[in-house]
Write a protein that holds these residues in place. Structure first.
Motif, PDB file in Angstrom:
ATOM      1  N   SER A 268      -3.119   9.930 -17.383  1.00 15.24           N
ATOM      2  CA  SER A 268      -2.338  11.150 -17.607  1.00 15.24           C
ATOM      3  C   SER A 268      -1.284  11.313 -16.529  1.00 15.24           C
ATOM      4  CB  SER A 268      -3.249  12.391 -17.578  1.00 15.24           C
ATOM      5  OG  SER A 268      -4.201  12.307 -18.583  1.00 15.24           O
ATOM      6  N   MET A 269      -1.662  11.102 -15.272  1.00 11.52           N
ATOM      7  CA  MET A 269      -0.720  11.331 -14.177  1.00 11.52           C
ATOM      8  C   MET A 269       0.383  10.270 -14.179  1.00 11.52           C
ATOM      9  SD  MET A 269      -3.223  12.884 -11.246  1.00 11.52           S
ATOM     10  CE  MET A 269      -2.029  13.824 -10.339  1.00 11.52           C
ATOM     11  N   ILE A 270       0.028   9.063 -14.598  1.00 16.26           N
ATOM     12  CA  ILE A 270       1.070   8.032 -14.717  1.00 16.26           C
ATOM     13  C   ILE A 270       2.005   8.372 -15.881  1.00 16.26           C
ATOM     14  CG2 ILE A 270       1.437   5.614 -15.387  1.00 16.26           C
ATOM     15  CD1 ILE A 270      -0.888   4.974 -13.441  1.00 16.26           C
ATOM     16  N   THR A 271       1.422   8.850 -16.974  1.00 19.24           N
ATOM     17  CA  THR A 271       2.233   9.240 -18.124  1.00 19.24           C
ATOM     18  C   THR A 271       3.196  10.376 -17.761  1.00 19.24           C
ATOM     19  OG1 THR A 271       0.466   8.552 -19.601  1.00 19.24           O
ATOM     20  CG2 THR A 271       2.092  10.057 -20.524  1.00 19.24           C
ATOM     21  N   SER A 272       2.796  11.228 -16.808  1.00 17.64           N
ATOM     22  CA  SER A 272       3.664  12.341 -16.390  1.00 17.64           C
ATOM     23  C   SER A 272       4.955  11.838 -15.753  1.00 17.64           C
ATOM     24  CB  SER A 272       2.932  13.257 -15.411  1.00 17.64           C
ATOM     25  OG  SER A 272       2.948  12.688 -14.109  1.00 17.64           O
ATOM     26  N   GLY A 273       4.927  10.585 -15.253  1.00 14.24           N
ATOM     27  CA  GLY A 273       6.154   9.991 -14.769  1.00 14.24           C
ATOM     28  C   GLY A 273       6.280   9.899 -13.262  1.00 14.24           C
ATOM     29  N   SER A 274       5.586  10.750 -12.524  1.00 18.60           N
ATOM     30  CA  SER A 274       5.792  10.731 -11.075  1.00 18.60           C
ATOM     31  C   SER A 274       4.856   9.772 -10.346  1.00 18.60           C
ATOM     32  CB  SER A 274       5.687  12.136 -10.498  1.00 18.60           C
ATOM     33  OG  SER A 274       5.058  12.991 -11.388  1.00 18.60           O
ATOM     34  N   VAL A 275       3.718   9.483 -10.932  1.00 19.98           N
ATOM     35  CA  VAL A 275       2.793   8.526 -10.309  1.00 19.98           C
ATOM     36  C   VAL A 275       3.062   7.143 -10.896  1.00 19.98           C
ATOM     37  CG1 VAL A 275       0.359   7.883 -10.119  1.00 19.98           C
ATOM     38  CG2 VAL A 275       1.034  10.274  -9.837  1.00 19.98           C
ATOM     39  N   LYS A 276       3.269   6.156 -10.014  1.00 19.38           N
ATOM     40  CA  LYS A 276       3.576   4.800 -10.500  1.00 19.38           C
ATOM     41  C   LYS A 276       2.353   3.887 -10.434  1.00 19.38           C
ATOM     42  CE  LYS A 276       7.917   5.903 -10.985  1.00 19.38           C
ATOM     43  NZ  LYS A 276       8.273   6.452 -12.287  1.00 19.38           N
ATOM     44  N   LYS A 277       1.641   3.956  -9.308  1.00 17.28           N
ATOM     45  CA  LYS A 277       0.464   3.101  -9.131  1.00 17.28           C
ATOM     46  C   LYS A 277      -0.714   3.960  -8.683  1.00 17.28           C
ATOM     47  CE  LYS A 277       2.175  -1.544  -8.134  1.00 17.28           C
ATOM     48  NZ  LYS A 277       3.553  -1.424  -8.652  1.00 17.28           N
TER      49      LYS A 277
ATOM     50  N   ARG B 235       0.816  -1.224   0.000  1.00 15.21           N
ATOM     51  CA  ARG B 235       0.000   0.000   0.000  1.00 15.21           C
ATOM     52  C   ARG B 235       0.846   1.270   0.000  1.00 15.21           C
ATOM     53  NH1 ARG B 235      -5.415  -1.793   3.269  1.00 15.21           N
ATOM     54  NH2 ARG B 235      -5.451  -3.883   2.422  1.00 15.21           N
ATOM     55  N   GLN B 236       2.083   1.166   0.445  1.00 10.43           N
ATOM     56  CA  GLN B 236       2.967   2.337   0.431  1.00 10.43           C
ATOM     57  C   GLN B 236       3.288   2.763  -1.000  1.00 10.43           C
ATOM     58  OE1 GLN B 236       3.856   3.963   3.315  1.00 10.43           O
ATOM     59  NE2 GLN B 236       2.416   2.507   4.207  1.00 10.43           N
ATOM     60  N   GLU B 237       3.037   1.879  -1.954  1.00  8.23           N
ATOM     61  CA  GLU B 237       3.377   2.189  -3.352  1.00  8.23           C
ATOM     62  C   GLU B 237       2.258   2.922  -4.099  1.00  8.23           C
ATOM     63  OE1 GLU B 237       4.575  -1.348  -5.359  1.00  8.23           O
ATOM     64  OE2 GLU B 237       6.241  -1.734  -3.979  1.00  8.23           O
ATOM     65  N   ILE B 238       1.105   3.097  -3.437  1.00  9.03           N
ATOM     66  CA  ILE B 238       0.003   3.789  -4.133  1.00  9.03           C
ATOM     67  C   ILE B 238       0.233   5.298  -4.044  1.00  9.03           C
ATOM     68  CG2 ILE B 238      -2.511   4.186  -4.199  1.00  9.03           C
ATOM     69  CD1 ILE B 238      -1.819   1.306  -4.842  1.00  9.03           C
ATOM     70  N   ASP B 239       0.333   5.949  -5.210  1.00  6.61           N
ATOM     71  CA  ASP B 239       0.607   7.394  -5.261  1.00  6.61           C
ATOM     72  C   ASP B 239      -0.644   8.229  -5.476  1.00  6.61           C
ATOM     73  OD1 ASP B 239       3.514   6.867  -5.541  1.00  6.61           O
ATOM     74  OD2 ASP B 239       2.884   6.090  -7.489  1.00  6.61           O
ATOM     75  N   LEU B 240      -1.681   7.592  -6.011  1.00  2.00           N
ATOM     76  CA  LEU B 240      -2.863   8.361  -6.435  1.00  2.00           C
ATOM     77  C   LEU B 240      -4.122   7.550  -6.142  1.00  2.00           C
ATOM     78  CD1 LEU B 240      -4.374  10.562  -8.200  1.00  2.00           C
ATOM     79  CD2 LEU B 240      -3.802   9.177 -10.186  1.00  2.00           C
ATOM     80  N   LEU B 241      -5.119   8.204  -5.529  1.00  2.31           N
ATOM     81  CA  LEU B 241      -6.415   7.560  -5.309  1.00  2.31           C
ATOM     82  C   LEU B 241      -7.492   8.506  -5.825  1.00  2.31           C
ATOM     83  CD1 LEU B 241      -7.729   5.944  -2.000  1.00  2.31           C
ATOM     84  CD2 LEU B 241      -9.159   7.350  -3.463  1.00  2.31           C
TER      85      LEU B 241
END
Lengths: 75, 352
Positions: B132-141, B77-83
Motif C-alpha cells: 500500500s505504501m509503495i502504491t502511494s508513490g512516496s515509498v520506493k523500497k 541502504r540510504q534507499e530504504i524508506d520503510l522498515l
C-alpha cells in the motif's frame, strides 16, 4: 449411514469397529485424546461434509449423538 | 469486504536466518518419555526445529537475514524508506523493535519504521501494508522483516505445545515494478476466538507478578505451564482452520479470477503436518505444488510462509511464478494472497 459413521469413527480412534457401541460415551474411549480428537473432527468434515463449531461438538456425548448429527445434516 | 488488489508492486528478494542449534524432537526427552513423544511428534510431523539461545532475539535473526539480503542484492541502504518488523516476540515492550533495527542496519533516519504485532497470518498483513505504501508513490523500497522466537513462548513441560514451535527470521525487499503485475489479498479477523491461542499474563491486563510466573499442573495429563506461557486449544483451532481457510482460499481465487491450475505453488503457514495435510487434501492440491518445512523448522508462526518459500523454492523460482500464500492463527486472524514472483532473488538460509 450408521455403519459408515461407526467404521469411520473407529478408524479415527484407531479402534476395531466391533468395539464401538451406540450407547458408548466416545470421549471415554482409552484412545480418545487431544490428538485423536483432531482425527474425529477431520473425519466428520471430509467423510460427511460436516463443519461444526466446537461448542456444538462438545455437546455430543455418545456415538448415537454422532449418528444423529450425521443423519440430520444429510437430510 | 477485506479483499485488496495491487498493481506493479512485488517482492524483489528474500533471505532467512535460523538459529544454529538443532533440536531433534524424538530425542528431546527432558520432560516426557520417548513413547509419549513419539505419539505427539508422529502426528505433528516436527522432526527437527531450531532454538535460539538466551542471547538471541527475533530481531537478531532478522538483522542477519537483512544484512545478507542487502549485501547479496547490493542495495544502497540510504534507499530504504520503510522498515516493518513483524513479531510477537519483540526485544522490549517499548520501544518498537523496528526502530532498533533501523539503527542496527544503518538505515537513514528518514525511514518509516513500526512493528506489526500479529501471528501466523502476519506476513500477509505486512506485505499488504508495504504494498500500500509503495502504491502511494512516496515509498520506493521497503524492508519487511519477520522474526519469531516461539521456543521462548511455550512451556516445554506442556506436551500440547512443547514439541511444535521453532525459531527463525526472514527479510523481504518490496519495491515497485511493472514486472510484478497484479496481486490479490484477503485478510480476516475474529476476536471472539482470542482465547484459543493466548499468553494470558504479562501484558497490561494482567501484569507480571510472582503468581503469573509460577508453573502449575494444568490438566489431567500433567502438563505444566505458567500464565506467562503460551496456551493453545488445538482442537478448536483445528476445527476453525479446516472450515474457514478453504473458504477464504476459494473466495480469493474467485475475486482474482486466477485459475487454481495457473498457480505454481501453494505455500501454507506451517501449523503442523496434520492440519497442513488435511488442508491440501480438502483443497485437492497436488503435493508437488505444496512445499513444506514443518519437519525441519517446526511451526515458526508468521515466519513459516516466507521461510518455506526461501528454503524449498529457492531453485524453483526462475522466471515468473505465481504463488498463493495462506496464513492462519493467533487472534484469530487469517488471510490468503496471490502474488507473482519474477526472478525473485532468494538467498540461502544462514545459521547464527
Amino acid at each position: 449411514m450408521k455403519e459408515k459413521l461407526i467404521s469411520a469413527l473407529a478408524e479415527a480412534l484407531e479402534m476395531d469397529a466391533s468395539q464401538v457401541k451406540h450407547d458408548d460415551i466416545f470421549r471415554d474411549y482409552e484412545n480418545y485424546s487431544s490428538l485423536t480428537e483432531l482425527s474425529v473432527l477431520a473425519m466428520l468434515d471430509s467423510d460427511f461434509g460436516i463443519e461444526i463449531e466446537m461448542q456444538e461438538f462438545n455437546n455430543y456425548k455418545t456415538v448415537e449423538d454422532l449418528i444423529n448429527l450425521v443423519s440430520s445434516k444429510q437430510n | 469486504m477485506s479483499l485488496i488488489s495491487f498493481n506493479n508492486v512485488g517482492i524483489a528478494g528474500m533471505s532467512a536466518a535460523v538459529p544454529a542449534r538443532v533440536i531433534n524432537n524424538y530425542e528431546y526427552d527432558l520432560y516426557f518419555d520417548k513413547k509419549d513423544i513419539k505419539e505427539v511428534v508422529d502426528k505433528i510431523g516436527v522432526t527437527e526445529r531450531r532454538f535460539a539461545d538466551e542471547n538471541t532475539c527475533s530481531s537478531d535473526l532478522c538483522h542477519a537475514a537483512a544484512v545478507k539480503l542487502l549485501t547479496d542484492m547490493n542495495i544502497n541502504r540510504q534507499e530504504i524508506d520503510l522498515l516493518i518488523f513483524i513479531s510477537q516476540t519483540p526485544d522490549y515492550r517499548m520501544p518498537a523493535t523496528s526502530v532498533l533495527l533501523q539503527e542496527r542496519l544503518g538505515l537513514p533516519s528518514s525511514t518509516i519504521t513500526f512493528d506489526i504485532n500479529l501471528g501466523c497470518s502476519a506476513f500477509l498483513y505486512g506485505l499488504t501494508v508495504a504494498y500500500s505504501m509503495i502504491t502511494s508513490g512516496s515509498v520506493k523500497k521497503a524492508l519487511v522483516l519477520d522474526g519469531e522466537t516461539r521456543s521462548k513462548v511455550y512451556s516445554l513441560k506442556d506436551r500440547k505445545t512443547g514439541f511444535l514451535f521453532g525459531d527463525g527470521g526472514v527479510a523481504a525487499l518490496v519495491e515497485g515494478g511493472e514486472k510484478y503485475g497484479r496481486s490479490w489479498f484477503s485478510l480476516n479477523s475474529d476476536g471472539s476466538r482470542a482465547d484459543l491461542i493466548k499468553i494470558p499474563a504479562g501484558g497490561y491486563r494482567t501484569m507480571s507478578s510472582c503468581e503469573t510466573i509460577t508453573e502449575k499442573v494444568v490438566d489431567e495429563y500433567g502438563n505444566i505451564r505458567s500464565d506467562e506461557h503460551g496456551y493453545m486449544n488445538g482442537a478448536d483451532v483445528f476445527n476453525f482452520v479446516i472450515r474457514e481457510v478453504p473458504k477464504d482460499f476459494n473466495r480469493l481465487l474467485e475475486y482474482s479470477g486466477v485459475e487454481k491450475d495457473a498457480i505454481d505453488y501453494f505455500v501454507f503457514h506451517q501449523a503442523n503436518s496434520y492440519i497442513n495435510g488435511f488442508l491440501a487434501k480438502k483443497l485437492k492440491l497436488p503435493s508437488e505444488k505444496v512445499p513444506a518445512t514443518i519437519h525441519k523448522y517446526g511451526n515458526t508462526s508468521s515466519v513459516s510462509i516466507p521461510l518455506t518459500i526461501i528454503s524449498e523454492l529457492r531453485e524453483k523460482l526462475q522466471g515468473k511464478k505465481r504463488v498463493l500464500m495462506s496464513g492462519f492463527g493467533v487472534g484469530l486472524t487469517w488471510g490468503t494472497a496471490i502474488i507473482s514472483l519474477d526472478n525473485c532473488h532468494i538467498g540461502e538460509e544462514i545459521e547464527i
